[in-house]
Design an enzyme around this catalytic site. Sequence first.
Site, short mmCIF file in Angstrom:
data_model
loop_
_atom_site.label_atom_id
_atom_site.label_comp_id
_atom_site.label_asym_id
_atom_site.label_seq_id
_atom_site.Cartn_x
_atom_site.Cartn_y
_atom_site.Cartn_z
N ASP A 38 0.84 -1.20 0.00
CA ASP A 38 0.00 0.00 0.00
C ASP A 38 0.87 1.25 0.00
OD1 ASP A 38 -2.35 -1.46 0.07
OD2 ASP A 38 -2.50 -1.42 2.26
N TYR A 66 6.15 -8.26 8.87
CA TYR A 66 5.79 -6.84 8.92
C TYR A 66 5.97 -6.29 10.33
CZ TYR A 66 3.35 -7.59 4.46
OH TYR A 66 3.05 -7.90 3.15
N ASP A 80 -6.81 2.13 7.42
CA ASP A 80 -5.49 2.67 7.74
C ASP A 80 -5.57 4.18 7.88
OD1 ASP A 80 -5.46 3.76 5.18
OD2 ASP A 80 -4.18 2.22 4.34
N ARG A 172 -3.87 -4.37 7.18
CA ARG A 172 -4.91 -3.39 7.52
C ARG A 172 -6.14 -4.09 8.10
NH1 ARG A 172 -6.99 -0.82 2.63
NH2 ARG A 172 -5.85 -2.31 1.36
#
Length: 305
Positions: A38, A66, A80, A172
């Site tokens: 993203d 992550y 987000d 997300r």
Amino acid sequence: MDGLLLVNKPRGMTSHDVVARVRRILRTRRVGHTGTLDPMATGVLPVAVGRATRLVEFLMAGSKTYQASLKLGEITDTQDADGQVVERREVPALTQDEVVSACRGFLGEITQIPPMYSAVKKDGVPLYRLARQGIEVERAARSVYIERIVLHSLNLPFVDLEIDCSKGTYIRTLAHDLGEVLGSGAHLTGLCRTRSGSFLLDECISLEDLSEDARPGQAPGFLKLVDILRDCPRLRVDNEGAARLSVGIPPLIEQVGVSACREGELIALVLDERLLAVARYAPARLQEKRGDFELLRVFPEAAAA
């Protein structure tokens, strides 16, 4: 120019923006990324250049790591910080044990519903285009696998996590769903991919440091074709096997420098530091006189060199 460029994607750029920038810097058109990040996200984005684009599907299959930052108490339309806040809730006085316990509930195989602001397509139209028009459609749930979630810090309303997960996982959505379990709601405020398959953030190069004269195997973060599939066994083919590959015929097991392989195993077939083919070991094919390997990608120009 054929290789894999390990880019540390900056915040604010799409993965397609990165591809476009690499094309301009390296002055080549044949460029593609190996997994979307993203715009808000940073971190490891492998970018295939030249013939390496033929290996993208093998590179996308690996698991990811992550570093994720969440804010509790606010739900956004994009899940987000790039979205608009659509709901605010009170944040309870959560303890570390309570957050860790909630995270445990997401370990293993779980299902996720892709967010409306995503590149998933409905009848050929990306969901984010529909979302921008205020249209919400039903989305099929997808199975993903969460291997590990570690709580790094809890400073309410903020939570920092490290997550190991399968490809296709929406962090997300994980943040949003975790917020629902905690009762406060949540959205993602920061995300960095520190690992994609076996490629690590420390290996990556920034776009600012990438020069037009960068070459695979010479520039930092730019891997040669033969070094890309480093998670796969690298088997050396003899000259007879290379001759077969040059005309698209799989080699026999005796023409490869091993005595045995595991059936179905993904293999990189090489000669003199040249990647000749990507294949799976398939001994049953020998009964059909088709060789011991199922060829998935062949680089005949390398085999004939």
